[in-house]
Design a protein around this motif. Structure first.
Motif, mmCIF file in Angstrom:
data_model
loop_
_atom_site.group_PDB
_atom_site.id
_atom_site.type_symbol
_atom_site.label_atom_id
_atom_site.label_comp_id
_atom_site.label_asym_id
_atom_site.label_seq_id
_atom_site.Cartn_x
_atom_site.Cartn_y
_atom_site.Cartn_z
ATOM 1 N N MET A 1 -11.912 -3.289 -4.728
ATOM 2 C CA MET A 1 -11.296 -4.385 -5.611
ATOM 3 C C MET A 1 -9.808 -4.415 -6.956
ATOM 4 S SD MET A 1 -12.506 -7.616 -5.538
ATOM 5 C CE MET A 1 -12.886 -9.366 -6.595
ATOM 6 N N PHE A 2 -10.496 -3.166 -6.991
ATOM 7 C CA PHE A 2 -8.926 -2.440 -7.925
ATOM 8 C C PHE A 2 -7.963 -2.563 -6.781
ATOM 9 C CE2 PHE A 2 -6.128 1.196 -9.021
ATOM 10 C CZ PHE A 2 -5.474 0.350 -10.047
ATOM 11 N N MET A 3 -7.984 -2.023 -5.908
ATOM 12 C CA MET A 3 -7.272 -2.332 -4.941
ATOM 13 C C MET A 3 -6.207 -3.181 -4.509
ATOM 14 S SD MET A 3 -4.920 -0.612 -3.444
ATOM 15 C CE MET A 3 -4.644 1.426 -3.142
ATOM 16 N N ARG A 4 -7.335 -4.371 -4.060
ATOM 17 C CA ARG A 4 -7.079 -5.677 -3.800
ATOM 18 C C ARG A 4 -6.172 -6.434 -4.529
ATOM 19 N NH1 ARG A 4 -11.389 -10.854 -3.491
ATOM 20 N NH2 ARG A 4 -10.261 -11.418 -4.850
ATOM 21 N N GLU A 5 -7.021 -6.055 -6.267
ATOM 22 C CA GLU A 5 -5.821 -7.220 -7.991
ATOM 23 C C GLU A 5 -5.326 -6.323 -7.694
ATOM 24 O OE1 GLU A 5 -6.856 -9.779 -8.829
ATOM 25 O OE2 GLU A 5 -8.663 -9.790 -7.161
ATOM 26 N N ARG A 6 -4.011 -5.125 -6.944
ATOM 27 C CA ARG A 6 -3.095 -4.316 -7.792
ATOM 28 C C ARG A 6 -2.253 -5.408 -7.023
ATOM 29 N NH1 ARG A 6 -2.338 2.237 -7.499
ATOM 30 N NH2 ARG A 6 -0.710 1.691 -8.600
ATOM 31 N N LEU A 7 -2.772 -4.832 -5.170
ATOM 32 C CA LEU A 7 -1.659 -5.038 -4.149
ATOM 33 C C LEU A 7 -1.504 -7.069 -4.097
ATOM 34 C CD1 LEU A 7 -2.860 -3.524 -1.336
ATOM 35 C CD2 LEU A 7 -0.837 -3.145 -2.391
ATOM 36 N N ARG A 8 -2.499 -7.783 -5.109
ATOM 37 C CA ARG A 8 -2.089 -9.329 -5.495
ATOM 38 C C ARG A 8 -0.319 -9.707 -5.139
ATOM 39 N NH1 ARG A 8 -6.142 -13.857 -5.883
ATOM 40 N NH2 ARG A 8 -7.141 -12.607 -6.703
ATOM 41 N N PRO A 9 0.176 -9.182 -6.424
ATOM 42 C CA PRO A 9 1.567 -9.869 -6.588
ATOM 43 C C PRO A 9 2.349 -9.196 -5.084
ATOM 44 C CG PRO A 9 0.816 -8.682 -8.358
ATOM 45 C CD PRO A 9 -0.160 -8.185 -6.845
ATOM 46 N N TYR A 10 2.457 -8.017 -4.908
ATOM 47 C CA TYR A 10 3.200 -7.630 -3.286
ATOM 48 C C TYR A 10 2.520 -8.080 -2.385
ATOM 49 C CZ TYR A 10 4.808 -4.496 0.398
ATOM 50 O OH TYR A 10 5.222 -4.307 1.547
ATOM 51 N N ALA A 11 1.327 -8.783 -2.157
ATOM 52 C CA ALA A 11 0.783 -9.652 -0.860
ATOM 53 C C ALA A 11 1.269 -11.645 -1.497
ATOM 54 C CB ALA A 11 -0.920 -9.839 -0.929
ATOM 55 N N MET A 12 1.681 -11.621 -2.626
ATOM 56 C CA MET A 12 2.277 -13.210 -2.726
ATOM 57 C C MET A 12 4.040 -12.827 -2.121
ATOM 58 S SD MET A 12 -0.540 -14.448 -3.341
ATOM 59 C CE MET A 12 0.514 -16.199 -3.638
ATOM 60 N N ARG A 13 3.891 -12.030 -2.695
ATOM 61 C CA ARG A 13 5.803 -11.442 -2.581
ATOM 62 C C ARG A 13 6.209 -11.836 -0.670
ATOM 63 N NH1 ARG A 13 5.551 -7.561 -6.279
ATOM 64 N NH2 ARG A 13 5.912 -6.179 -5.342
ATOM 65 N N GLN A 14 5.196 -10.926 -0.245
ATOM 66 C CA GLN A 14 5.418 -11.190 1.842
ATOM 67 C C GLN A 14 5.123 -12.408 1.905
ATOM 68 O OE1 GLN A 14 6.472 -8.102 2.358
ATOM 69 N NE2 GLN A 14 6.351 -7.880 -0.388
ATOM 70 N N MET A 15 4.429 -12.844 1.302
ATOM 71 C CA MET A 15 3.999 -14.370 1.930
ATOM 72 C C MET A 15 5.514 -15.390 1.299
ATOM 73 S SD MET A 15 1.657 -14.213 4.035
ATOM 74 C CE MET A 15 1.152 -15.504 4.343
ATOM 75 N N ALA A 16 5.823 -15.094 0.133
ATOM 76 C CA ALA A 16 7.024 -15.696 -0.269
ATOM 77 C C ALA A 16 8.249 -15.771 1.378
ATOM 78 C CB ALA A 16 7.557 -15.736 -1.022
#
Length: 78
Positions: A1-16
């Motif tokens: 869960m920690f890694m998922r939350e840590r990667l969330r901003p990165y994932a959102m940037r990749q989707m943008a």
């Protein structure tokens, strides 16, 4: 869960980026390393965005695996 939350901003940037440019979030190595002939051959690794190399362990009970790291980048094992 920690890694998922840590990667969330990165994932959102990749989707943008995908929305703006069409560059897929999950991509084969040759997408970022088109001049590397070996990157065109690798079939069991991919990139998540331009920065994260994903190399899943595909064999039952495997404890390690070989990974191809294209030259020209600095790699860090997380």
């Amino acid at each position: 869960m920690f890694m998922r939350e840590r990667l969330r901003p990165y994932a959102m940037r990749q989707m943008a980026t995908y929305s703006k440019t069409g560059a897929p979030p999950l991509r084969r190595l040759f997408f970022e390393f088109p001049d590397d002939p070996e990157a065109w051959k690798v079939e069991d690794q991919h990139l998540f965005g331009p920065d994260l190399l994903v190399a899943p362990v595909l064999h039952y009970q495997a404890r390690s695996r070989s990974v191809y790291l294209p030259a020209g980048s600095r790699w860090t094992d997380v």
